[in-house]
Motif scaffolding. Structure first.
Motif, short mmCIF file in Angstrom:
data_model
loop_
_atom_site.label_atom_id
_atom_site.label_comp_id
_atom_site.label_asym_id
_atom_site.label_seq_id
_atom_site.Cartn_x
_atom_site.Cartn_y
_atom_site.Cartn_z
N ILE A 195 -22.81 22.18 6.14
CA ILE A 195 -23.37 22.70 4.90
C ILE A 195 -22.66 21.95 3.77
O ILE A 195 -21.43 21.97 3.68
CB ILE A 195 -23.15 24.21 4.75
N TYR A 196 -23.44 21.25 2.94
CA TYR A 196 -22.86 20.52 1.83
C TYR A 196 -22.36 21.51 0.78
O TYR A 196 -23.15 22.21 0.15
CB TYR A 196 -23.89 19.57 1.22
N SER A 197 -21.07 21.55 0.57
CA SER A 197 -20.48 22.55 -0.33
C SER A 197 -20.70 22.20 -1.80
O SER A 197 -20.68 23.10 -2.64
CB SER A 197 -18.98 22.68 -0.05
N VAL A 198 -20.90 20.93 -2.09
CA VAL A 198 -21.15 20.49 -3.47
C VAL A 198 -22.28 19.46 -3.45
O VAL A 198 -22.62 18.90 -2.40
CB VAL A 198 -19.89 19.86 -4.09
N ARG A 199 -22.86 19.21 -4.59
CA ARG A 199 -23.88 18.17 -4.71
C ARG A 199 -23.21 16.80 -4.69
O ARG A 199 -22.13 16.61 -5.26
CB ARG A 199 -24.66 18.35 -6.01
N GLY A 200 -23.84 15.85 -4.00
CA GLY A 200 -23.28 14.51 -3.96
C GLY A 200 -23.95 13.65 -2.93
O GLY A 200 -25.00 13.99 -2.37
N ALA A 201 -23.36 12.50 -2.67
CA ALA A 201 -23.90 11.56 -1.69
C ALA A 201 -23.83 12.15 -0.29
O ALA A 201 -23.06 13.08 -0.03
CB ALA A 201 -23.11 10.25 -1.75
N GLY A 202 -24.64 11.62 0.62
CA GLY A 202 -24.62 12.12 1.99
C GLY A 202 -25.57 11.34 2.88
O GLY A 202 -26.51 10.71 2.40
N GLY A 203 -25.32 11.42 4.18
CA GLY A 203 -26.15 10.71 5.12
C GLY A 203 -26.73 11.57 6.22
O GLY A 203 -27.47 11.08 7.07
N TYR A 204 -26.39 12.86 6.23
CA TYR A 204 -26.92 13.75 7.27
C TYR A 204 -28.38 14.10 6.98
O TYR A 204 -28.80 14.16 5.83
CB TYR A 204 -26.09 15.03 7.34
N GLN A 205 -29.14 14.33 8.05
CA GLN A 205 -30.50 14.82 7.92
C GLN A 205 -30.48 16.17 7.21
O GLN A 205 -29.59 16.98 7.44
CB GLN A 205 -31.14 14.97 9.30
N MET A 206 -31.50 16.43 6.39
CA MET A 206 -31.54 17.66 5.60
C MET A 206 -32.62 18.59 6.15
O MET A 206 -33.80 18.23 6.18
CB MET A 206 -31.81 17.33 4.13
N PHE A 207 -32.21 19.79 6.58
CA PHE A 207 -33.12 20.74 7.20
C PHE A 207 -33.50 21.90 6.28
O PHE A 207 -34.54 22.52 6.47
CB PHE A 207 -32.50 21.33 8.47
N GLY A 208 -32.65 22.23 5.33
CA GLY A 208 -32.92 23.39 4.48
C GLY A 208 -31.76 23.62 3.53
O GLY A 208 -30.90 22.75 3.36
N ILE A 209 -31.75 24.80 2.94
CA ILE A 209 -30.70 25.12 1.96
C ILE A 209 -30.35 26.60 2.09
O ILE A 209 -31.19 27.42 2.44
CB ILE A 209 -31.20 24.79 0.54
N THR A 210 -29.08 26.91 1.85
CA THR A 210 -28.65 28.31 1.88
C THR A 210 -28.37 28.79 0.47
O THR A 210 -27.88 28.00 -0.37
CB THR A 210 -27.40 28.51 2.76
N PRO A 211 -28.67 30.04 0.15
CA PRO A 211 -28.32 30.57 -1.16
C PRO A 211 -26.87 31.03 -1.26
O PRO A 211 -26.44 31.47 -2.33
CB PRO A 211 -29.26 31.78 -1.28
N MET A 212 -26.13 30.91 -0.17
CA MET A 212 -24.79 31.49 -0.09
C MET A 212 -23.72 30.46 -0.44
O MET A 212 -23.48 29.51 0.31
CB MET A 212 -24.56 32.00 1.34
N PRO A 213 -23.05 30.58 -1.60
CA PRO A 213 -21.96 29.66 -1.93
C PRO A 213 -20.85 29.71 -0.88
O PRO A 213 -20.50 30.78 -0.38
CB PRO A 213 -21.46 30.18 -3.28
N ILE A 214 -20.31 28.53 -0.57
CA ILE A 214 -19.23 28.45 0.42
C ILE A 214 -17.96 27.85 -0.17
O ILE A 214 -16.95 27.75 0.50
CB ILE A 214 -19.67 27.66 1.66
N PHE A 215 -18.04 27.43 -1.44
CA PHE A 215 -16.88 26.86 -2.13
C PHE A 215 -17.00 27.19 -3.61
O PHE A 215 -18.03 26.93 -4.23
CB PHE A 215 -16.84 25.34 -1.93
#
Length: 291
Positions: A195-215
């Motif tokens: 789960i991407y904790s912040v917005r930024g660069a990345g290379g993983y496949q994207m499946f969805g988004i969670t509304p739950m903050p983790i950081f």
């Protein structure tokens, strides 16, 4: 391979439990990290567990490299005899699969993808031999995941699917990394979910988004007031597929301080898990649901 030790500069001891990720290697890494922490070795300043390894930072003015190596090797021997049981927690994470934000992002970066003609979910479903995206989502959310390490960026969990190896979802990373990924994207690369904790660069496949903050470095999120990072190694995650209405409600609840992720304390026994993986996972889900 056996455990491999190496030094990083003057202050770090790197302990490689295995060259490949497995639950055995993860449990050994976790057990040794706990052993180093509990032993109170004088001079140890930090312990960083990873998927199948750990790194110990030490003060060479307090303990010599030879002595820290001797101490950690003794802990390795004790870890070999320890029962493969951890006391941890299981948490439910809501996921809006195929959401409009990750969809917009992935469409901006199709030229960096293995299959520009479809979406990341389309590609993942096809190469894992699922008949449809819905079938793939059911598999992704149908079994729990271990948090095997937290890092790379602050608060980002790496997660390992708790099924037989032949059933594990495997998806390569993008051919070239993106320069943008929405915050709280649920992604996948190789055998690892994240789960991407912040917005930024990345290379993983994207499946969805969670509304739950983790950081939350401000520690204003209701369940992150004691510590800004939600996940810790050993956590068990169960994804729950939700739609747009439930997502919007959860975002509103987070903003209003009303959102509380379902969390239950649990003991996990690796031997019992191996004897009946699906049955054990069902028991874990029962604990999460209060059964």
């Amino acid at each position: 391979m056996g455990v491999r030790y190496s030094f990083g500069g003057d202050e770090h001891l790197f302990v490689e439990c295995s060259e490949e990720m497995s639950l055995d290697a993860f449990f050994k890494s976790l057990s040794m990290s706990g052993g180093v922490r509990d032993s109170g070795i004088r001079g140890v300043t930090e312990i960083c567990p990873a998927n199948a390894s750990l790194q110990v930072k030490f003060d060479p003015d307090v303990i010599s490299p030879d002595d820290i190596l001797k101490e950690v090797k003794a802990i390795e021997q004790a870890a070999e005899k320890a029962e493969p049981v951890i006391h941890t927690r299981i948490v439910e994470i809501p996921v809006f699969y195929n959401d409009p934000w990750t969809h917009e992002t992935l469409m901006r970066f199709r030229e960096r993808h293995q299959d520009p003609s479809g979406t990341d979910l389309d590609y993942a479903a096809r190469i894992n031999d699922y008949g449809s995206v819905d079938d793939f989502v059911a598999a992704h959310s149908g079994s729990p995941w271990f948090v095997s390490m937290v890092g790379f960026v602050a608060g980002l969990p790496f997660m390992y699917q708790m099924v037989e190896r032949q059933r594990q979802i495997q998806v390569p990373k993008y051919l070239r990394p993106r320069t943008d990924t929405p915050k709280l994207t649920v992604g996948h690369g190789g055998c690892f979910g994240c789960i991407y904790s912040v917005r930024g660069a990345g290379g993983y496949q994207m499946f969805g988004i969670t509304p739950m903050p983790i950081f939350d470095p401000t520690q204003t999120t209701s369940y992150l007031r004691d510590f800004m990072v939600f996940f810790r190694p050993g956590d068990i995650v169960k994804f729950k597929a939700i739609g747009r209405d439930a997502y919007d409600q959860a975002v509103e609840d987070v903003a209003g301080g009303r959102f509380a992720p379902p969390i239950r304390e649990v003991s996990f026994d690796l031997r019992e898990f191996r004897r009946d993986i699906d049955g054990y996972n069902a028991k874990l889900e029962g604990v999460l649901n209060g059964n």
